[in-house]
Design a protein around this motif. Structure first.
Motif, short mmCIF file in Angstrom:
data_model
loop_
_atom_site.label_atom_id
_atom_site.label_comp_id
_atom_site.label_asym_id
_atom_site.label_seq_id
_atom_site.Cartn_x
_atom_site.Cartn_y
_atom_site.Cartn_z
N ALA A 1 -19.13 3.74 -6.79
CA ALA A 1 -18.40 3.66 -5.52
C ALA A 1 -17.30 4.71 -5.50
CB ALA A 1 -17.81 2.27 -5.33
N SER A 2 -17.09 5.32 -4.35
CA SER A 2 -16.06 6.35 -4.23
C SER A 2 -15.56 6.40 -2.80
CB SER A 2 -16.60 7.72 -4.65
OG SER A 2 -17.73 8.06 -3.85
N LYS A 3 -14.29 6.72 -2.67
CA LYS A 3 -13.68 6.90 -1.36
C LYS A 3 -12.45 7.78 -1.53
CE LYS A 3 -11.88 4.39 2.67
NZ LYS A 3 -12.78 5.03 3.66
N PHE B 1 -9.51 6.01 -6.78
CA PHE B 1 -10.22 6.38 -7.99
C PHE B 1 -11.66 5.88 -7.91
CE2 PHE B 1 -5.83 6.26 -9.81
CZ PHE B 1 -5.77 7.59 -10.22
N SER B 2 -12.62 6.72 -8.26
CA SER B 2 -14.02 6.32 -8.28
C SER B 2 -14.29 5.41 -9.46
CB SER B 2 -14.93 7.54 -8.35
OG SER B 2 -14.74 8.38 -7.23
N LYS B 3 -15.35 4.60 -9.33
CA LYS B 3 -15.69 3.66 -10.39
C LYS B 3 -17.16 3.32 -10.32
CE LYS B 3 -14.16 -0.76 -12.37
NZ LYS B 3 -13.24 -1.92 -12.17
N SER B 4 -17.77 3.03 -11.47
CA SER B 4 -19.18 2.62 -11.49
C SER B 4 -19.35 1.42 -12.41
CB SER B 4 -20.08 3.77 -11.95
OG SER B 4 -19.79 4.12 -13.30
N ILE B 5 -20.37 0.64 -12.13
CA ILE B 5 -20.73 -0.49 -12.99
C ILE B 5 -22.24 -0.49 -13.16
CG2 ILE B 5 -18.76 -1.90 -12.25
CD1 ILE B 5 -20.70 -3.47 -10.49
N GLN B 6 -22.71 -1.21 -14.14
CA GLN B 6 -24.15 -1.33 -14.36
C GLN B 6 -24.58 -2.78 -14.15
OE1 GLN B 6 -25.81 0.54 -17.84
NE2 GLN B 6 -24.49 2.34 -17.66
N ILE C 1 -17.22 -4.06 -6.65
CA ILE C 1 -16.50 -2.98 -7.33
C ILE C 1 -15.12 -2.86 -6.70
CG2 ILE C 1 -16.46 -0.53 -7.92
CD1 ILE C 1 -19.45 -0.46 -7.77
N GLU C 2 -14.10 -2.89 -7.52
CA GLU C 2 -12.74 -2.72 -7.04
C GLU C 2 -12.29 -1.28 -7.30
OE1 GLU C 2 -10.10 -5.56 -8.73
OE2 GLU C 2 -11.46 -7.26 -8.40
N LEU C 3 -11.83 -0.61 -6.26
CA LEU C 3 -11.32 0.75 -6.37
C LEU C 3 -9.80 0.72 -6.28
CD1 LEU C 3 -13.78 2.85 -4.16
CD2 LEU C 3 -13.95 2.21 -6.57
N GLU C 4 -9.16 1.44 -7.19
CA GLU C 4 -7.70 1.48 -7.22
C GLU C 4 -7.19 2.66 -6.42
OE1 GLU C 4 -4.10 1.81 -10.54
OE2 GLU C 4 -6.16 1.41 -11.17
N ARG C 5 -6.19 2.41 -5.61
CA ARG C 5 -5.64 3.45 -4.75
C ARG C 5 -4.93 4.53 -5.57
NH1 ARG C 5 -4.67 3.81 0.64
NH2 ARG C 5 -2.98 5.16 1.32
N ILE C 6 -5.08 5.76 -5.15
CA ILE C 6 -4.41 6.89 -5.80
C ILE C 6 -3.05 7.10 -5.15
CG2 ILE C 6 -4.45 9.38 -6.20
CD1 ILE C 6 -7.49 9.22 -6.25
N PHE C 7 -2.02 7.15 -5.97
CA PHE C 7 -0.70 7.54 -5.49
C PHE C 7 -0.40 8.91 -6.09
CE2 PHE C 7 -0.54 2.95 -5.13
CZ PHE C 7 0.03 2.78 -3.88
N PRO D 1 0.80 -1.24 0.00
CA PRO D 1 0.00 0.00 0.00
C PRO D 1 0.83 1.28 0.00
CG PRO D 1 -0.06 -1.05 2.14
CD PRO D 1 0.59 -2.03 1.20
N ASN D 2 2.10 1.18 0.35
CA ASN D 2 2.94 2.38 0.40
C ASN D 2 3.92 2.47 -0.76
OD1 ASN D 2 1.81 3.24 2.89
ND2 ASN D 2 3.08 1.76 3.97
N ASP D 3 3.85 1.52 -1.70
CA ASP D 3 4.76 1.51 -2.84
C ASP D 3 3.97 1.77 -4.12
OD1 ASP D 3 6.62 1.11 -4.79
OD2 ASP D 3 7.00 -1.00 -4.34
N PRO D 4 4.10 2.95 -4.71
CA PRO D 4 3.31 3.28 -5.91
C PRO D 4 3.66 2.40 -7.11
CG PRO D 4 4.99 4.94 -5.52
CD PRO D 4 4.98 4.06 -4.32
N ASN D 5 4.81 1.75 -7.09
CA ASN D 5 5.22 0.91 -8.21
C ASN D 5 4.96 -0.57 -7.97
OD1 ASN D 5 6.32 3.11 -9.75
ND2 ASN D 5 8.00 3.16 -8.26
N SER D 6 4.34 -0.90 -6.86
CA SER D 6 4.06 -2.29 -6.55
C SER D 6 2.91 -2.82 -7.42
CB SER D 6 3.67 -2.44 -5.07
OG SER D 6 3.16 -3.72 -4.81
N LYS D 7 3.01 -4.06 -7.80
CA LYS D 7 1.89 -4.71 -8.46
C LYS D 7 0.82 -5.03 -7.41
CE LYS D 7 4.61 -6.88 -12.14
NZ LYS D 7 4.99 -8.16 -12.79
#
Length: 220
Positions: free
Chosen positions: A55-57, A61-66, A86-92, A1-7
């Motif tokens: 979904a947003s937090k 990044f926010s995301k929506s599905i139908q 819904i999977e939200l991707e962390r912003i670095f 979670p603290n490494d922006p280049n981590s997979k």
């Protein structure tokens, strides 16, 4: 979670994420909730309806599905349960994300048609995340003068921003920034012999988050 280049190696539950449920069939029928400690929000749904779930937090990044309840009625049960994830991707902040397949004609800043198609796939992303201020960056290889590459990259970044604005992306939330040859990703600086493929690695279009406002949909 603290490494922006981590997979990404796994997923974790997000509590207090804002969930908005929109009934697309009823129009303007919306419900809002926050996820619980299990990452869940529960809604009662109408039958024979199409829904959009957003979904947003903060810091994600926010995301929506139908999804839809059409065709889910059965003769055996009066209660049908649905589950969507819904999977939200962390912003670095400040991390550059490369937008692949953005091409220009030689020494020009005009987007090619195939580049516009690539940007079209990102329109929903930019619209869903308009609470973020995003910088569109353009980079060149080291061939040519520094001054020329700086101007060319600025013009190319602006052409991406201009195109996104024509697609109703908020013009106050996207900024063009040309970097010329100042951020090479390999050894191919002036005077160094490199292959065309190596030069291509430096010719890239990127975006990064440079500011985050309050996302009203999250309820925060």
């Amino acid at each position: 979670p603290n490494d922006p280049n981590s997979k990404v190696i796994g997923k974790s539950i997000l509590q207090d994420a804002g969930i908005e449920l929109e009934n697309l069939s009823a129009k303007e029928f919306r419900k809002n909730s926050l996820t619980n400690d299990k990452g869940e929000a529960v809604f009662l749904l109408d039958k024979k309806s199409n829904y959009k779930v957003s979904a947003s937090k903060r810091n994600y990044f926010s995301k929506s599905i139908q999804t839809t309840t059409i065709g889910l009625e059965t003769l055996d049960s009066i209660l049908v349960r649905m589950h969507v994830e819904i999977e939200l991707e962390r912003i670095f902040p400040e991390k550059e994300i490369v937008i692949n397949n953005i091409y220009y004609d030689l020494d020009k800043a005009t987007l090619r048609p195939e580049s516009q198609l690539t940007l079209d796939t990102l329109i929903q992303f930019f619209q869903e995340n308009e609470h973020l201020t995003i910088e569109i960056g353009s980079h060149t290889d080291a061939r040519g003068s520094n001054e020329y590459n700086q101007k060319l990259s600025q013009d190319r970044a602006q052409s991406v921003v201009d195109y996104l604005i024509t697609k109703k992306v908020n013009p106050t939330k996207i900024i063009a920034k040309g970097y010329g040859e100042t951020k090479l990703v390999n050894k191919c600086a002036d005077g160094i012999d490199c292959t065309e493929e190596e030069h291509q690695q430096n010719r890239r279009t990127t975006f990064r988050v440079i500011g985050e406002g309050v996302n009203l949909k999250s309820g925060e």
